[in-house]
Design an enzyme around this catalytic site. Structure first.
Site, short mmCIF file in Angstrom:
data_model
loop_
_atom_site.label_atom_id
_atom_site.label_comp_id
_atom_site.label_asym_id
_atom_site.label_seq_id
_atom_site.Cartn_x
_atom_site.Cartn_y
_atom_site.Cartn_z
CB THR A 1 28.44 33.08 30.26
OG1 THR A 1 29.21 32.88 31.74
CG2 THR A 1 28.73 33.03 29.87
CE LYS B 1 26.65 39.87 32.81
NZ LYS B 1 26.74 39.15 32.43
CB CYS C 1 28.77 28.63 32.20
SG CYS C 1 28.81 29.40 33.63
CB ALA D 1 28.56 31.69 26.24
CB THR E 1 27.19 35.92 34.48
OG1 THR E 1 26.86 36.56 33.43
CG2 THR E 1 26.04 35.67 35.44
CB SER F 1 28.95 32.14 36.73
OG SER F 1 27.79 32.83 38.00
N GLY G 1 34.70 46.30 33.67
CA GLY G 1 33.47 45.44 34.15
C GLY G 1 33.33 44.11 35.74
#
Length: 180
Positions: A169, A39, A166, A163, A7, A130, A51
């Site tokens: 996240t 990531k 979303c 976070a 994400t 995302s 990333g």
């Protein structure tokens, strides 16, 4: 077949320093598949930080190809990104990859898109995945209203805000800075 997707990634260049971070969530359709995915990767002894967002397997393919280009072009990050983008547009296999990357060194921040583009982001903020629009908006506000923060602090806060908003996240963050 349901794909596992990664994400939110955010990178900020601020006051001569750069930081790149990502959350740890991977989703499978509408479900959390894993909450602590790494990531963010360091390349060339930490001089370049990358990333990725999108399909994990596709992202690793791109990461490997990017590393090959770095080796072929004497660690010149921008040139390696451009050459990877050229290959991405030409190669039928690569064109099917569903991933994006943010790459950074001590001087530059770039987005390598799924359409084979290399972008130098406006305002020296790069966000993909995302929750990217949430992280990007938060990063813009932080750069404007909290310039005393470090790039690393801004990335952390932008990802935490993403976070909070979303569902794709989470708060398991990894933040890295390139070696000088």
């Amino acid at each position: 077949m349901t794909k596992i997707r990664s994400t939110t990634v955010c990178g900020i260049f601020h006051n001569g320093e750069v930081a790149l971070g990502a959350d740890g969530q991977a989703t499978m359709d509408k479900h959390i598949a894993k909450s602590n995915v790494k990531k963010i990767r360091k390349l060339l002894d930490g001089k370049i930080v990358t990333g990725f967002a999108g399909s994990t397997a596709d992202a690793f393919t791109l990461l490997e190809r990017f590393e090959e280009k770095l080796n072929a072009y004497q660690s010149n990050m921008k040139r390696a990104a451009i050459e990877l983008a050229k290959d991405w547009r030409k190669d039928q296999y690569l064109r099917k990859l569903e991933a994006m990357m943010v790459v950074a060194n001590k001087d530059e921040l770039l987005i390598i898109s799924g359409t084979g583009d290399v972008l130098e982001p406006d305002n020296q903020i790069a966000a993909i995945g995302s929750g990217s629009m949430y992280a990007h908006a938060a990063a813009l506000a932080l750069k404007k209203h909290a310039p005393h923060l470090s790039a690393e602090e801004m990335v952390r806060e932008a990802l935490n805000i993403a976070a909070d908003i979303c569902i794709y996240t989470n708060h398991n963050l990894i933040i890295e800075t390139p070696a000088k």
